[in-house]
Structure formats: structure tokens, C-alpha cells
Enzyme design. Structure first.
Site, PDB file in Angstrom:
ATOM      1  CB  VAL A   1       4.375   1.193  -6.011  1.00  0.00           C
ATOM      2  CG1 VAL A   1       5.217   1.733  -7.138  1.00  0.00           C
ATOM      3  CG2 VAL A   1       3.979  -0.241  -6.308  1.00  0.00           C
ATOM      4  CG  HIS A   2       2.653  -2.292  -2.696  1.00  0.00           C
ATOM      5  ND1 HIS A   2       2.442  -3.632  -2.937  1.00  0.00           N
ATOM      6  CD2 HIS A   2       2.052  -1.651  -3.720  1.00  0.00           C
ATOM      7  CE1 HIS A   2       1.757  -3.784  -4.058  1.00  0.00           C
ATOM      8  NE2 HIS A   2       1.517  -2.586  -4.565  1.00  0.00           N
ATOM      9  CG  LEU A   3       6.066   3.474   0.213  1.00  0.00           C
ATOM     10  CD1 LEU A   3       5.670   4.735  -0.504  1.00  0.00           C
ATOM     11  CD2 LEU A   3       7.493   3.548   0.665  1.00  0.00           C
TER      12      LEU A   3
END
Ligand code: FAD
Lengths: 157, 508
Positions: free
Chosen positions: B437-439
Site C-alpha cells: 500500500v506504499h508506492l
């Protein structure tokens, strides 16, 4: 109105697959096959076209590979119920990665919808609707709020 | 003011001083800061507007509304990686867990030494962190909303003598409803939907929902406008196309869509680093089953993090998944699935967040779309296994009777002795279930225009009035949850813009 993604045949195929994915011993959800077909259609609609096409091709390949891997050698949609279940079990471990991946994805989506049904969540001792309602009330009381939180005006206002 | 599809499609000829593309962590902050400084700001948001009162516990309803591709998005590579990002007014902040950490000093030192970012020293960023933390009510999770799963997690850390910290979150009177990932129904989580965007609107900014930026129009070295289409959320049909004239443009579409927009705008020929340098903070989740009830839906989504292994690039935390999403991620079906899910109230989901060392890439495709690829290399794969092993150990230290692992053909262990086998497993990357969920990082900031996309003031190298302020600007992963870093940098970017507004808004 949005356009439909699944053809009648594809809908029928998914309705045939669903009973083998959801737990037979789990809570019964009335008309689940019909509901799942609608939900999957909506989900596919949201996907980018490349993934959507891959999903629909995957469904076709899964149907056809039954001719080689199931007994009797027929497409999945024409197999007797018992053979369908055995074929699904077999394909969940197959070395044919695209077929396995498609089955895994489709299985995941069906279970997502199944376990999000209120009757199923209740059987898991989870009642999020009332839980959330209670908490919304509790916060309103704690802050003496009368209404919800946003202060952004929408155009129509 | 927010304008949604119908009003916009009637009347869309608009010009503004600053056009902000995206209303998430980066875009909302920029919009508020600029509007507060008196600029005429227009925010374009591709997703729809869903107020708090419309949020429900039902993933079937909320995923298509709030998540891009209804949450079913995938990054292509040797281990297909599922990812989630928001597509709604408020962006990913509406669906995130609200965990807020300042950028570690070591990371900022590295940015200074390796990327020439001398202006981003920790002491210089402190005022921006403080400003965002005040605006978002960032606070340590209070005891009153600590759930049983968080307490078990803490107990395990203490038993193992691992260093742990109490998590900080952007919450105001949080009741521990734990539906953060489907949109907080109580309004306690201070997403930009209820914090920065209303503030921006009060200062006169306008937000156009369901309005997608297709191309930035560049003339004589300046961005002069944005071509947009208004999309009907129900049918996804384009209702209208228009050109929005702007004195300056801020792109804040997130790490995958910012480079995609720059590609569509023909800017790749200016900067070859667009789309490269994609980092993911891969996330590996294990499920522990306990003898006693955990009821992990009760309480804060996360209470503590174990940061004992932060120097190795691994941190651990608890999380919560609604039953549908949990069942989807477990490798079972039929009665096997229900036999396990029956213990849902005894289950707890904990995850490891790994700082990746190998970057992926966003590619431009000929049909104006983009493709994201990411290859897990051998070194990162080994760290994933180490992270899973440590997580399983933490579960047993908390008293779990069984641990479900995200590894194909090695998906359950019920004895602590088996934990030692995990790092020795001979597996392929595709045997692991990895999620993110951390791009971050596809338009990286740097002093050298040959190896970066934007300068220290967030300005696109070579263009006078085009700026980027979102997760894409990170030169490397940040090792902690990235939202606060994005928001602090966006605050700084907007304030720098205001200081130089005359220069940037010059009409040629
Ligand atoms: C489930 C989940 C949990 C998370 N938990 C945490 C957490 O606890 N703590 C933390 O720090 N981080 C967390 N994150 C990550 C964090 O939310 C993101 O890193 C952050 O929001 C990214 O900010 P952004 O501005 O880059 O993009 P976003 O916040 O994603 O906003 C980008 C917006 O731009 C819009 N957009 C994109 N392209 C266009 C276009 N062409 N035209 C118009 N609009 C466009 C998108 O629709 C989107 O709304 C989480 C993320 C998710 C998905």
C-alpha cells in the site's frame, strides 16, 4: 447505466463454479449464485481492460482444460457435479500457472463476497453494522455533535 | 466547494492560477496551503466524492467506490504483487490506517549525501512536520482504544525483549471502530477528506470530483493548462472534455499516476527518470490463531510497532482485515475455508513491512496507458523470508496456537520449532503472497537533472511552472509509513511556491 461485462454463458459458468468454492457446511446465503454473478460483473467493470480481458480468457481456458484434466473428458461447464469438484481440487495445485492463478483469483473474489454477507459474518461472531452504528453514536456524544463531520459544501448546496 | 459530475458537465470552462491534480496526501495539502495564501486553486480528482455519512462496513460497496480498480490492482513481475490505492476525493488518506511517522533522520541524511538534497535536513523539516501533525491531530494511540490484538502484540515484544513503539495516528476522538480501510464511518480519522480539503474549500479552493487529467499542455517551456475529461462514475463514460487554463500546475496523482500523466503529456523526452525508481515497501502478512478470543475488529487498527529490526529495513505491526478480505488472502476454499474462518474471532493479522532495495518501474504503453513492473531480487526475497520467520516467532511469543504464513506449500505451522525452517526454504518469489500500500519514488527529487525529475523546490527540471508533490518524489523508500513525509514535503513545496509566486505565475 453501466454496460454488462459477462455474457449469459459466462454468468452460467460462474454460477456453476460458485457452489464448489463456498463452504457447503457454512451458513446458507439465499440466491448467492445470482448475487455473486452481479458482484463479479461489477468488479470486472472496474478493472483495467487488460486485466479484465485476461480474466475472461482465464475463464475460458479453465473451462477448456477440463477436457484434458477432468474425468469424464469434457469442458467444465458440461461436467457432472462430482467431477467438477475434483477438477477444481486438481487445478488448485496444477503446474499450469495461468490456470492456477485464474482459479486462485476467482476463488478469492467469490470468498470475498461470501464472507461479506451479513448472515455469514454473523456466524463468525462479527456484526459490523451495529458495531459501526454504536461507535458513530458514541463519537457524536463524546463531541456533542449533532451531524456528521464534513464542512465542505457541495455544488448543489 | 466540491463539484461532482452533473454540475461540472454543464459548465466546465474554467481557468485558475494553480491547478492541482489529485486530492490525496500531497494534493490536498498543496491546495490548502496555496488557497490560504490567497491563490485561486482548482483541484482535479479522478475519483468520486463520498462523504463520511456514506461509508459502510461492507467491502462490496466500499471497494468500488473508494479504491482504484475496486482494490484488484496488480503489479506485474516474478511475484505478482497486489496493491491498493485510493481513487476518491481524499485519495488514499480516506482508506489508510492513519499511521504517522516523521521521516527517519538516517533516510534524510542519505538523501542529502547521495541525492544532494541539502535542503531536506531533519531540523529544517521539523516545522513542516509540526504543522501537519497539528492540522491532523496526530497523537499516540490512547489506551482506551487499544484492542486485544494490539495488547497481545505488545506482550510478545516484551516477552522477546524487542524494542517497540506506541503508534502515532491522525485521529480525533477515535472510538476504535477499526473500519479505517473502508473509510472511517465515525469521522475520527483525519483524512484529507475531513481535514485539509474542507480547509482548502474554506479558503476558496474548488474541488472537481470525477474529473480526470489526461494531459498537461506545455508551450514554450511552461505548463499552460490541463486537458481533462469528466467521467460518469456509474458508467465510466466520458461526459465531457475540456481544457483548464492554469498559471501553474501541481501534479499529485500518486506514484503510479503521476508518471503516467507525464508520459501522456509527452514529458518523458525531457527527463528519462520518469517512471523509474519505484519502491513498494512490500508487505507480508501472517495470521495467528489464539485459544482465547481476540475480536480484532475492536480497537485501533494498530497500537504498536516493533522497530527492533528497523536498521535491517523490517518493521512489524498489527492490522485488521474484514472477513471477506482475510478469506480472499488465505489459500483455502470450500469447507476447508470455513473450518478456518470459524475461528475469525480468535484470529489476528500482523504484518511485516520491508524496505526494498530493488526498484520497479512504470512504463508508458503505446495506447496512452501504463504498465507497472517489479522484480523481487534474491536479496529482498531472503529478507522477506526473514521477516516472515520473525513474525511467526512474534506470534508464538504472544501465545498463538497456529500461524498461517504467506508462503505457498508452507502455509501453516503450529510449533515454534518449525519457525527456524522458514529462512531455509527453497522457494520462488511467486510462492510468496506479497501486498503493498506504499508506492513511492517514480519522479524522484534530486539536485542533478540527469538523474532526477524534480529539483529541491519540487519543480520539474526544465519547466518553469510544473511541480510534483506526492509519493513519487521520494528518492528512496522511507522505511516508515510515508504519509507524513509526503504531507510535510507538500507543505514545504507549497510554501516555496508562495514565496516565489510572482516568478512562477509569470504570464508569457
Ligand atoms: C489501505 C492503505 C493503508 C495505508 N496506511 C497508511 C498508514 O497507516 N500510514 C501512512 O503513512 N501511509 C499509509 N498508506 C499510504 C498512504 O496513504 C499513501 O502513501 C499516500 O496517501 C500517498 O499520497 P499521494 O498524494 O501520493 O497519493 P494519493 O493519496 O493516493 O492521492 C492521489 C489522488 O490522485 C488522484 N489521481 C490520480 N491520477 C489522476 C488524474 N490523472 N486526474 C485526476 N486525479 C488523479 C487519485 O484518484 C487519488 O485520489 C496506506 C495506503 C493504503 C492504500
Amino acid at each position: 447505466m453501466r454496460r454488462k461485462i459477462l455474457s449469459t454463458l459466462q454468468e452460467k459458468f460462474l454460477a456453476q463454479l460458485t457452489p464448489h468454492i463456498i463452504p457447503a457446511d457454512g451458513p446458507l446465503v439465499p440466491h448467492f449464485e445470482a448475487k455473486i454473478v452481479q458482484r463479479l460483473d461489477r468488479f470486472l467493470f472496474e478493472l483495467p481492460s487488460l486485466l479484465r480481458t485476461l480474466f475472461l480468457w482465464g475463464m475460458r481456458i479453465f473451462d477448456l482444460t477440463a477436457i484434458f484434466f477432468a474425468k469424464p473428458h469434457r469442458r467444465f461447464s458440461r461436467l457432472p457435479e462430482a467431477s467438477r469438484f475434483l477438477y477444481i481440487r486438481r487445478m488448485s495445485h496444477t503446474w499450469l500457472r495461468p490456470v492456477r492463478d485464474w482459479l486462485f483469483t476467482c476463488r478469492g473474489l467469490i470468498l470475498l463476497f461470501y464472507y461479506s454477507q451479513p448472515e455469514v459474518m454473523a456466524a463468525l461472531h462479527f456484526d459490523p453494522r451495529n458495531w459501526a452504528r454504536e461507535k458513530v453514536q458514541a463519537r457524536r456524544q463524546a463531541l456533542n455533535l449533532t451531524e456528521t463531520v464534513e464542512t465542505i459544501k457541495t455544488y448543489s448546496e | 466547494m466540491i463539484r461532482t459530475i452533473d454540475p461540472i458537465s454543464r459548465n466546465l470552462d474554467t481557468s485558475c492560477e494553480v491547478c492541482v491534480i489529485g486530492s490525496g496526501a500531497g494534493g490536498a495539502v498543496v491546495a490548502k496551503e496555496l488557497a490560504e495564501a490567497g491563490l485561486n486553486v482548482l483541484v482535479l480528482e479522478e475519483g468520486g466524492y463520498y462523504p463520511t455519512s456514506s461509508f459502510s462496513h461492507d467491502p462490496q460497496r466500499m471497494l468500488p467506490r473508494l479504491y482504484r480498480h475496486a482494490g484488484g490492482a496488480i503489479i506485474v513481475g516474478n511475484a505478482p504483487i497486489m496493491y491498493a490505492e485510493g481513487r476518491c476525493v481524499g485519495g488514499s488518506t480516506v482508506i489508510n490506517a492513519g499511521i504517522c511517522y516523521r521521516t527517519p533522520e538516517a533516510i534524510l541524511d542519505h538523501w542529502r549525501d547521495e541525492h544532494g538534497l541539502v535542503e531536506l535536513a531533519f531540523e529544517k523539516l521539523v516545522p513542516y512536520f509540526e504543522q501537519v501533525e497539528n492540522n491532523l491531530h496526530v497523537m499516540p494511540v490512547p489506551d482506551a482504544i487499544m484492542g486485544e490484538d494490539s495488547l497481545k502484540f505488545k506482550q510478545a515484544a516484551e516477552n522477546l525483549r524487542y524494542r517497540y513503539v506506541r503508534v502515532q495516528r491522525n485521529i480525533h476522538a477515535c472510538q476504535g471502530t477499526n473500519l479505517c480501510v473502508l473509510g472511517c464511518p465515525t469521522g475520527a480519522k483525519q483524512s484529507t477528506l475531513i481535514s485539509y480539503l474542507p480547509a482548502a474549500a474554506n479558503y476558496g479552493a474548488q474541488v472537481l470530483a470525477n474529473c480526470r487529467a489526461n494531459r498537461i499542455v506545455v508551450k514554450n517551456g511552461r505548463a499552460v493548462g490541463v486537458e481533462v475529461s469528466v467521467v460518469d462514475p456509474a458508467s465510466q463514460q466520458i461526459r465531457r472534455r475540456a481544457l483548464i487554463k492554469a498559471g501553474a500546475v501541481f501534479v499529485c496523482g500518486g506514484a503510479l499516476h503521476t508518471p503516467a500523466l507525464l508520459f501522456r503529456s509527452g514529458l518523458a523526452k525531457w527527463r528519462s527518470w520518469i517512471g523509474r525508481n519505484l519502491y513498494l515497501h512490500p508487505n507480508l502478512k501472517c495470521v495467528g490463531i489464539f485459544d482465547d478470543q481476540v475480536n480484532s475488529w475492536q480497537g485501533s487498527i494498530q497500537g504498536f510497532q516493533i522497530d527492533e529490526f528497523a536498521e535491517e529495513g523490517i518493521v512489524f505491526g498489527s492490522t485488521f482485515l474484514p472477513p471477506g478480505i482475510l478469506a480472499l488472502s488465505l489459500p483455502y476454499f470450500g469447507n476447508d475455508s470455513f473450518k478456518l474462518m470459524e475461528y475469525y474471532h480468535h484470529m489476528s493479522v500482523w504484518g511485516a513491512l520491508v524496505e526494498d532495495t530493488h526498484a520497479g518501474r512504470v512504463w508508458s504503453l503505446p495506447n496512452k496507458t501504463s504498465l507497472t513492473t517489479y522484480w523481487v531480487d534474491a536479496r529482498d526475497q531472503q529478507r522477506f523470508l526473514r521477516a516472515i520467520m520473525l513474525l511467526a516467532k512474534i506470534f508464538f511469543a504472544a501465545g498463538a496456537r497456529k500461524v498461517l504464513l504467506p508462503i505457498k506449500n508452507f502455509s501453516e505451522i503450529d510449533r515454534e520449532a518449525e519457525v527456524a525452517q522458514i529462512p531455509k526454504l527453497r522457494i520462488r518469489a511467486s510462492d510468496l503472497s506479497v501486498f503493498t500500500v506504499h508506492l513511492m519514488g517514480t519522479c524522484r527529487m534530486g539536485a542533478d537533472p540527469r538523474t532526477s525529475v524534480i529539483d529541491m523546490d519540487h519543480r520539474f527540471h526544465g519547466l518553469e511552472n510544473l511541480f510534483i508533490a506526492d509519493a513519487s518524489v521520494f528518492p528512496t523508500p522511507v522505511r516508515v509509513n510515508p504519509m507524513l513525509t509526503i504531507m510535510a514535503l507538500a507543505t514545504r513545496a507549497a510554501q516555496k511556491f508562495v514565496e516565489n509566486r510572482k516568478r512562477y505565475l509569470r504570464v508569457t
